[in-house]
Write a protein that holds these residues in place. Structure first.
Motif, PDB file in Angstrom:
ATOM      1  N   TYR A 177     -50.956 -52.210  25.389  1.00 35.98           N
ATOM      2  CA  TYR A 177     -51.819 -52.207  26.566  1.00 35.98           C
ATOM      3  C   TYR A 177     -53.212 -51.658  26.038  1.00 35.98           C
ATOM      4  O   TYR A 177     -53.221 -50.744  25.279  1.00 35.98           O
ATOM      5  N   ASN A 178     -54.099 -52.406  26.144  1.00 31.89           N
ATOM      6  CA  ASN A 178     -55.627 -52.231  25.877  1.00 31.89           C
ATOM      7  C   ASN A 178     -56.588 -53.054  26.551  1.00 31.89           C
ATOM      8  O   ASN A 178     -56.015 -53.690  27.561  1.00 31.89           O
ATOM      9  N   LEU A 179     -57.777 -52.934  26.470  1.00 32.21           N
ATOM     10  CA  LEU A 179     -58.924 -53.923  27.095  1.00 32.21           C
ATOM     11  C   LEU A 179     -58.721 -55.136  27.064  1.00 32.21           C
ATOM     12  O   LEU A 179     -59.040 -55.829  28.003  1.00 32.21           O
ATOM     13  N   ASP A 183     -70.426 -56.894  23.323  1.00 30.98           N
ATOM     14  CA  ASP A 183     -70.953 -56.560  24.754  1.00 30.98           C
ATOM     15  C   ASP A 183     -70.358 -55.128  25.085  1.00 30.98           C
ATOM     16  O   ASP A 183     -71.111 -54.434  25.670  1.00 30.98           O
ATOM     17  N   LEU A 184     -69.374 -54.655  25.000  1.00 30.49           N
ATOM     18  CA  LEU A 184     -68.484 -53.733  25.203  1.00 30.49           C
ATOM     19  C   LEU A 184     -69.223 -52.363  24.574  1.00 30.49           C
ATOM     20  O   LEU A 184     -69.503 -51.502  24.774  1.00 30.49           O
ATOM     21  N   ALA A 185     -69.778 -52.860  23.188  1.00 31.33           N
ATOM     22  CA  ALA A 185     -70.393 -51.717  22.350  1.00 31.33           C
ATOM     23  C   ALA A 185     -71.636 -51.544  22.907  1.00 31.33           C
ATOM     24  O   ALA A 185     -72.162 -50.424  22.821  1.00 31.33           O
ATOM     25  N   ALA A 186     -72.178 -52.403  23.623  1.00 29.41           N
ATOM     26  CA  ALA A 186     -73.497 -52.059  24.314  1.00 29.41           C
ATOM     27  C   ALA A 186     -73.324 -50.983  25.370  1.00 29.41           C
ATOM     28  O   ALA A 186     -74.112 -50.349  25.603  1.00 29.41           O
ATOM     29  N   VAL A 187     -72.267 -51.309  26.198  1.00 33.37           N
ATOM     30  CA  VAL A 187     -71.987 -50.245  27.187  1.00 33.37           C
ATOM     31  C   VAL A 187     -71.566 -48.814  26.491  1.00 33.37           C
ATOM     32  O   VAL A 187     -72.164 -47.842  27.177  1.00 33.37           O
ATOM     33  N   ALA A 188     -70.935 -48.928  25.511  1.00 34.21           N
ATOM     34  CA  ALA A 188     -70.603 -47.519  24.789  1.00 34.21           C
ATOM     35  C   ALA A 188     -71.935 -46.926  24.359  1.00 34.21           C
ATOM     36  O   ALA A 188     -71.944 -45.496  24.576  1.00 34.21           O
ATOM     37  N   THR A 189     -72.718 -47.524  23.762  1.00 39.19           N
ATOM     38  CA  THR A 189     -74.026 -47.139  23.159  1.00 39.19           C
ATOM     39  C   THR A 189     -74.818 -46.682  24.493  1.00 39.19           C
ATOM     40  O   THR A 189     -75.417 -45.416  24.438  1.00 39.19           O
ATOM     41  N   HIS A 233     -63.853 -44.638  21.286  1.00 39.33           N
ATOM     42  CA  HIS A 233     -63.624 -43.999  22.501  1.00 39.33           C
ATOM     43  C   HIS A 233     -63.412 -44.333  23.725  1.00 39.33           C
ATOM     44  O   HIS A 233     -62.949 -43.909  24.449  1.00 39.33           O
ATOM     45  N   LEU A 234     -64.533 -45.480  24.017  1.00 46.33           N
ATOM     46  CA  LEU A 234     -64.788 -46.117  25.258  1.00 46.33           C
ATOM     47  C   LEU A 234     -63.104 -46.671  25.628  1.00 46.33           C
ATOM     48  O   LEU A 234     -62.684 -46.417  26.552  1.00 46.33           O
ATOM     49  N   ALA A 235     -62.656 -47.403  24.512  1.00 47.78           N
ATOM     50  CA  ALA A 235     -61.516 -48.270  24.531  1.00 47.78           C
ATOM     51  C   ALA A 235     -60.388 -47.101  24.869  1.00 47.78           C
ATOM     52  O   ALA A 235     -59.370 -47.386  25.608  1.00 47.78           O
ATOM     53  N   LEU A 236     -60.109 -45.960  24.201  1.00 40.03           N
ATOM     54  CA  LEU A 236     -59.226 -45.023  24.252  1.00 40.03           C
ATOM     55  C   LEU A 236     -59.301 -44.346  25.851  1.00 40.03           C
ATOM     56  O   LEU A 236     -58.284 -44.131  26.431  1.00 40.03           O
ATOM     57  N   ALA A 237     -60.441 -44.148  26.062  1.00 40.49           N
ATOM     58  CA  ALA A 237     -60.737 -43.219  27.311  1.00 40.49           C
ATOM     59  C   ALA A 237     -60.318 -44.236  28.691  1.00 40.49           C
ATOM     60  O   ALA A 237     -59.804 -43.920  29.554  1.00 40.49           O
ATOM     61  N   TRP A 238     -60.758 -45.569  28.191  1.00 40.71           N
ATOM     62  CA  TRP A 238     -60.338 -46.551  29.337  1.00 40.71           C
ATOM     63  C   TRP A 238     -58.942 -46.480  29.514  1.00 40.71           C
ATOM     64  O   TRP A 238     -58.311 -46.841  30.747  1.00 40.71           O
ATOM     65  N   LEU A 258     -59.088 -38.291  19.028  1.00 40.04           N
ATOM     66  CA  LEU A 258     -58.897 -37.449  19.814  1.00 40.04           C
ATOM     67  C   LEU A 258     -59.940 -36.835  20.746  1.00 40.04           C
ATOM     68  O   LEU A 258     -59.747 -36.347  21.716  1.00 40.04           O
ATOM     69  N   ALA A 259     -61.169 -36.832  20.260  1.00 36.23           N
ATOM     70  CA  ALA A 259     -62.399 -36.575  20.753  1.00 36.23           C
ATOM     71  C   ALA A 259     -62.594 -37.366  22.068  1.00 36.23           C
ATOM     72  O   ALA A 259     -63.195 -37.089  22.876  1.00 36.23           O
ATOM     73  N   ALA A 260     -61.966 -38.635  22.010  1.00 37.08           N
ATOM     74  CA  ALA A 260     -62.224 -39.709  23.129  1.00 37.08           C
ATOM     75  C   ALA A 260     -61.650 -38.952  24.401  1.00 37.08           C
ATOM     76  O   ALA A 260     -62.220 -39.261  25.572  1.00 37.08           O
ATOM     77  N   LEU A 261     -60.853 -37.828  24.267  1.00 31.03           N
ATOM     78  CA  LEU A 261     -60.078 -37.397  25.590  1.00 31.03           C
ATOM     79  C   LEU A 261     -61.190 -36.789  26.595  1.00 31.03           C
ATOM     80  O   LEU A 261     -61.326 -36.652  27.697  1.00 31.03           O
ATOM     81  N   ASP A 262     -62.292 -36.302  25.634  1.00 30.65           N
ATOM     82  CA  ASP A 262     -63.433 -35.526  26.590  1.00 30.65           C
ATOM     83  C   ASP A 262     -64.521 -36.631  27.254  1.00 30.65           C
ATOM     84  O   ASP A 262     -65.265 -36.147  28.081  1.00 30.65           O
ATOM     85  N   ARG A 263     -63.983 -37.874  27.126  1.00 29.23           N
ATOM     86  CA  ARG A 263     -65.103 -38.943  27.646  1.00 29.23           C
ATOM     87  C   ARG A 263     -64.494 -39.591  28.891  1.00 29.23           C
ATOM     88  O   ARG A 263     -64.953 -40.479  29.413  1.00 29.23           O
ATOM     89  N   VAL A 264     -63.164 -39.243  29.213  1.00 28.17           N
ATOM     90  CA  VAL A 264     -62.514 -40.049  30.431  1.00 28.17           C
ATOM     91  C   VAL A 264     -63.329 -39.947  31.707  1.00 28.17           C
ATOM     92  O   VAL A 264     -63.625 -41.017  32.282  1.00 28.17           O
ATOM     93  N   GLY A 265     -64.006 -38.989  31.841  1.00 23.51           N
ATOM     94  CA  GLY A 265     -64.775 -38.752  32.942  1.00 23.51           C
ATOM     95  C   GLY A 265     -66.170 -39.509  33.187  1.00 23.51           C
ATOM     96  O   GLY A 265     -66.758 -39.707  34.272  1.00 23.51           O
TER      97      GLY A 265
END
Length: 329
Positions: free
Chosen positions: A181-183, A255-261, A269-274, A298-305
């Protein structure tokens, strides 16, 4: 760390877990494996994933040695194995009662534990009746050698059949499924399995949240020399990235990288949080070949919100692959 129930079971698993596919015994020996497992445990990870098919069992040998040397209390972590690809002989592969049982005993020895918390059927076996496999898993649970059994990459129909067999004969049904499961891979988790979450309380321990590294962005300018796609035995992955579909996905990664930036986070981090924005995901299995990589993930956990409904809609617009909502009759 956050914790989620494994489906309808009472087992609480960490939102991020740690797996050994590709890395342990192939890229990583005991010293770095032990360091990464210690760091994961200290960060609150309580589920460690493995399989008999990972490096022909050598991955489990490395993990088992690390567990023993770290001296963790057995009631503070969960460990898994998977059965299907054990060896070249007919009795060493598949999901027959014999191989399911033999593979469990072998995994217990390699992992140096008295029981497996989670035990997966690594793939469906068209040569073995599902009833035989369900009975074998039930017997292992009755003997205290396995606590929860599940499937990996089974169809919704096959999982439903396993539940029907269990209900008919008073056997233990599967608790969880381990799908990719991923994007880019969404159909099974969001589409095929949609009826199973409420009907059976299916839990999911998802693998490849970064699409074998594609969602790190490191393939956007070609395949790096040290990439997984260049490892011996992973030529299939290289071919996948260089195919027409692979190149199209790489374009979408940009394109996804632009959203993350814009959100001030790296794309991985965006992919893991997603993945964690989906409440049907019980745990996201992380893989790492070095400690710094694990710590960073592991730091991606803080970006889910930060992935608001508006951001999620924007991501869906870029990908164009959201499965349709299941019909209710």
């Amino acid at each position: 760390m956050q914790y989620r129930r494994l489906g309808k079971s009472g087992l609480q698993v960490s939102a991020f877990s740690f797996g050994s596919w590709v890395t342990f015994a192939k890229q990583v020996d005991i010293a770095p494996a032990k360091d990464m497992m210690a760091a994961a445990y200290d960060a609150g990870i309580n589920f460690f994933d493995n399989a008999e098919g990972y490096e022909q069992g050598r991955s489990e040998l490395v993990m088992g040695q690390a567990i023993e040397e770290l001296g963790w209390s057995r009631d503070s972590f969960a460990v898994s194995s998977k059965v299907f690809w054990g060896g070249p002989k007919p009795t060493q592969r598949g999901l027959s009662a014999k191989h399911v049982t033999d593979a469990c005993h072998a995994a217990l020895k390699r992992l140096r534990v008295e029981y497996l918390d989670l035990y997966f059927c690594h793939r469906p076996d068209v040569d073995t009746p599902i009833e035989e496999t369900v009975r074998a898993m039930h017997h292992l649970i009755a003997q205290g050698k396995v606590l929860y059994w599940g499937t990996s990459e089974w169809s919704a129909q096959q999982i439903t059949e396993a539940h029907a067999v269990a209900a008919r004969w008073g056997l233990t049904p599967p608790t969880m499924e381990q799908p990719q499961y991923n994007l880019f891979e969404r159909e099974k988790v969001e589409g095929d399995y949609a009826p199973l979450y409420d009907t059976f309380g299916l839990g999911t321990t998802i693998w490849s949240p970064l699409a074998s590294g594609l969602l790190t962005g490191k393939y956007s300018d070609g395949i790096p020399q040290d990439a997984r796609a260049n490892l011996p035995g992973y030529e299939w992955l290289r071919d996948k990235f260089t195919s027409d579909e692979g190149r199209a996905r790489i374009a979408k990664v940009r394109d996804l990288a632009a959203v993350a930036t814009r959100l001030e986070m790296p794309i991985h981090h965006l992919a893991l949080a997603w993945c964690l924005t989906n409440p049907r995901v019980s745990t996201v299995i992380l893989g790492a070949s070095r400690l710094s990589q694990l710590t960073d993930n592991l730091a991606a956990l803080d970006r889910v919100g930060d992935l608001t409904p508006e951001v999620l809609a924007e991501i869906d617009g870029i990908l164009g692959n959201r499965p349709p909502a299941p019909q209710r009759f």
